[in-house]
Design a protein around this motif. Structure first.
Motif, PDB file in Angstrom:
ATOM      1  N   ALA A 161      -4.226  -4.089  -0.552  1.00  0.00           N
ATOM      2  CA  ALA A 161      -3.102  -3.173  -0.764  1.00  0.00           C
ATOM      3  C   ALA A 161      -3.191  -2.496  -2.122  1.00  0.00           C
ATOM      4  CB  ALA A 161      -1.784  -3.931  -0.623  1.00  0.00           C
TER       5      ALA A 161
ATOM      6  N   SER B 219      -0.506   4.338   6.243  1.00  0.00           N
ATOM      7  CA  SER B 219       0.242   3.243   5.613  1.00  0.00           C
ATOM      8  C   SER B 219       1.736   3.379   5.881  1.00  0.00           C
ATOM      9  CB  SER B 219      -0.026   3.210   4.102  1.00  0.00           C
ATOM     10  OG  SER B 219       0.444   4.381   3.467  1.00  0.00           O
TER      11      SER B 219
ATOM     12  N   THR C 250       0.834  -1.208   0.000  1.00  0.00           N
ATOM     13  CA  THR C 250       0.000   0.000   0.000  1.00  0.00           C
ATOM     14  C   THR C 250       0.864   1.252   0.000  1.00  0.00           C
ATOM     15  OG1 THR C 250      -1.772  -1.126   1.201  1.00  0.00           O
ATOM     16  CG2 THR C 250      -1.796   1.270   1.225  1.00  0.00           C
TER      17      THR C 250
END
Length: 391
Positions: free
Chosen positions: A131, A150, A53
């Motif tokens: 992701a 993230s 991600t």
């Protein structure tokens, strides 16, 4: 070098303990191995979720192109490795296995004292899908809040890896090799079919040499230096037999080869699940050996086996990054496309697992090459971008 020494010591201690230590001591080591493996399996989806991600979110607008390039290169490497292995096995194994016998039976399996299971919050493919969705979404919407989440997730997972998982790897590897020694399956198989297994490992190294020479030419660096930098990841994979479990070391060594953090954080976790060149070499060549050993019929030609190899490369994307995951994912294809019986499949699994660690190591070292090539492609694309677009 400290990590390499610790890993080699773990392998040696595991073998010696498996040979000479009482069963109770070996079971303690197997218990430790089980607990560490549970931590690894729990952590890997989180690692993939946050790293991929964050990797996509921090990419420029051509992230979709980068994803396509990574998947395309990984599949081409896997497909090429399978074709190469099948051609070599088809030519070499008939003479090599003309007088081969059957495999010996495995010894009694020792179980851990405590089986404390830690189920992951999601499987690997779910983590990859989430992701991709959030990474592309963050990149498209420029959501700074989600991007920070993230990135912070990456920092937390990296801290856990460096403080817990990597220091525990030598103990994990020692338990694996102690377990393998007690079972006796691997060493008996290597003794009986050493030539076949050595041939498969030689194919791994030939394919790695080919990959690193290509990378060296494109990067204008010494292939030997690039390969030397990736050796800690290679040796770690030999012990863990898991591309996913080796991600922390692969990521570290890939960055030391000069790959940017953004590209490495994106490519390495992704390739750990889709780039299976070493596993495909093992499966394709061992399949030929099983056909010959069991007298199941003539070995199919390359043209006849090509659909199997093509589908095998696709199936490997669904293979879990765990010991034996690749051969388990290929069982359906072996039965449906090559006509393997249950006995043949069992023989395939045993022979594959005997050298699974080397196939995984080939996968892992090749991930570093894919990352280098993608990094070079990204640099080239930036150089070719119009000045206005760069600004």
């Amino acid at each position: 070098m400290n990590l390499i020494i610790k890993l080699l010591c773990g392998i040696l201690i595991g073998i010696l303990m498996g040979m000479f230590a009482p069963d109770m001591i070996v079971r303690v080591m197997i218990t430790a191995k089980f607990l560490v493996s549970q931590l690894i399996k729990f952590t890997i989806p989180l690692l993939i979720l946050f790293y991929v991600t964050s990797g996509i979110a921090n990419l420029p607008k051509n992230s979709g192109k980068l994803l396509g390039q990574t998947v395309g290169l990984a599949y081409l490497s896997t497909l090429g490795a399978g074709i190469f292995a099948f051609m070599v096995a088809e030519s070499l194994f008939p003479a090599l296995l003309s007088g081969a016998g059957q495999l010996p039976e495995a010894k009694t399996i020792l179980t851990p004292f405590l089986e404390l299971k830690i189920p992951p919050i999601m499987n690997i493919m779910t983590a990859l899908a989430v992701a991709f969705i959030f990474g592309v979404g963050i990149s498209s919407t420029s959501s700074e809040h989600l991007k920070k989440i993230s990135d912070h997730g990456c920092d937390i997972i990296e801290l856990f890896l460096n403080k817990v998982i990597i220091p525990a790897l030598p103990f994990y590897i020692a338990g694996i090799f102690a377990d393998m020694t007690v079972k006796g399956t691997v060493f008996a198989t290597l003794h009986t079919f050493s030539l076949v297994l050595l041939a498969v490992i030689a194919m791994h190294w030939f394919w790695l040499a080919f990959q690193f020479v290509i990378a060296g030419i494109i990067q204008q660096q010494s292939p030997v230096n690039i390969l030397r930098t990736m050796m800690p990841a290679y040796l770690t994979a030999i012990g863990t037999m898991s591309s996913a479990a080796t991600i922390p070391v692969t990521l570290q060594q890939t960055k030391r080869n000069g790959v940017s953090n953004t590209i490495a954080n994106f490519v390495v976790p992704l390739c750990a699940n889709i780039h299976m060149s070493g596993s495909v070499i093992s499966i394709a060549s061992v399949a030929v050996a099983v056909i010959i050993m069991t007298g199941a019929g003539p070995v199919p030609s390359l043209l006849e086996a090509l659909p199997f190899i093509v589908m095998l490369g696709i199936t490997m994307v669904a293979a879990p990054g765990a010991p034996g995951g690749a051969v388990m994912a290929s069982v359906g294809l072996l039965g449906s496309m090559l006509g393997f019986t249950e006995e043949m499949i069992a023989l395939q699994i045993v022979l594959h697992l005997a050298q699974d660690s080397f196939g995984t190591a080939c996968n892992v070292a090749g991930d570093g090459v894919i990352a280098l090539l993608i990094d070079k492609l990204s640099d080239t694309q930036e150089d070719l971008m119009p000045v206005e677009e760069v600004i």
